[in-house]
Design a protein around this motif. Structure first.
Motif, PDB file in Angstrom:
ATOM      1  N   GLU A 125       0.811  -1.216   0.000  1.00  0.00           N
ATOM      2  CA  GLU A 125       0.000   0.000   0.000  1.00  0.00           C
ATOM      3  C   GLU A 125       0.848   1.273   0.000  1.00  0.00           C
ATOM      4  O   GLU A 125       0.498   2.259  -0.624  1.00  0.00           O
ATOM      5  N   SER A 126       1.961   1.265   0.690  1.00  0.00           N
ATOM      6  CA  SER A 126       2.789   2.471   0.817  1.00  0.00           C
ATOM      7  C   SER A 126       3.810   2.614  -0.308  1.00  0.00           C
ATOM      8  O   SER A 126       4.668   3.487  -0.255  1.00  0.00           O
ATOM      9  N   ARG A 146       8.714   4.870  -1.896  1.00  0.00           N
ATOM     10  CA  ARG A 146       7.711   5.262  -0.907  1.00  0.00           C
ATOM     11  C   ARG A 146       6.725   6.235  -1.546  1.00  0.00           C
ATOM     12  O   ARG A 146       7.121   7.268  -2.094  1.00  0.00           O
ATOM     13  N   THR A 149       1.518   9.924   1.013  1.00  0.00           N
ATOM     14  CA  THR A 149       0.332   9.492   1.753  1.00  0.00           C
ATOM     15  C   THR A 149      -0.927   9.941   1.020  1.00  0.00           C
ATOM     16  O   THR A 149      -1.089  11.119   0.708  1.00  0.00           O
TER      17      THR A 149
END
Length: 177
Positions: A125-126, A146, A149
């Motif tokens: 997910e990240s 990464r 968010t």
């Protein structure tokens, strides 16, 4: 809750059928019959299989119109607040738009080392979901860096994916010329 059998006598059912055929609303019929709710009228109409309301001159008779005229206009329904995400997206500084001749095919190779790229099975997910390479080849991978968010891409790929509308329109005009 009242016993439905006790409130729906043959006379009340006949009156319901007549008022329904005359085009009265379920609320108006409930008021005429007394001791019955609008929902009970709707349920009984459904169970009796009565057709939709009349659309002819009977439906616009003086009695229903007079009742509608005395009714106060209803206030608009309040707008329910929409759920907000706790994610606050900061503006991403954009790279200057490069001409197609400036962009090399190996541009993605330079940005992300092959060792950091991931397969679909390793993608989390990240991690950045920017596809890299030809999906039909076994070497196909995703960026894997990464991610920002709340976004599917890392900073580098978000700059490419999310461009202001004005820039996109300008690019289309240049491409047509």
């Amino acid at each position: 809750m009242t016993d439905a059998g006790a409130s729906w006598t043959d006379e009340r059912v006949e009156l319901l059928k007549k008022l329904w055929a005359d085009g009265l609303s379920a609320s108006q019929i409930a008021a005429e019959l007394g001791n019955v709710t609008r929902n009970a009228v709707i349920g009984k109409v459904h169970r009796l299989g009565l057709s939709g309301r009349a659309k002819d001159a009977k439906a616009t008779s003086a009695a229903p119109r007079a009742r509608k005229a005395t009714r106060a206009p209803s206030a608009p329904a309040p707008i329910a607040p929409q759920p907000h995400s706790n994610v606050v997206l900061a503006p991403i500084p954009l790279q200057p738009v490069r001409e197609a001749s400036e962009v090399s095919a190996d541009d993605d190779d330079v940005a992300i080392p092959m060792s950091e790229r991931v397969t679909i099975m390793d993608l989390r997910e990240s991690m950045c979901r920017w596809p890299m390479g030809d999906p039909t080849k076994p070497e196909f991978r995703f960026c894997g860096a990464r991610s920002i968010t709340g976004l599917p891409y890392c900073t580098h790929h978000a700059r490419i994916a999310y461009q202001p509308v004005a820039d996109r329109k300008r690019e289309r005009k240049l491409a047509r010329a």
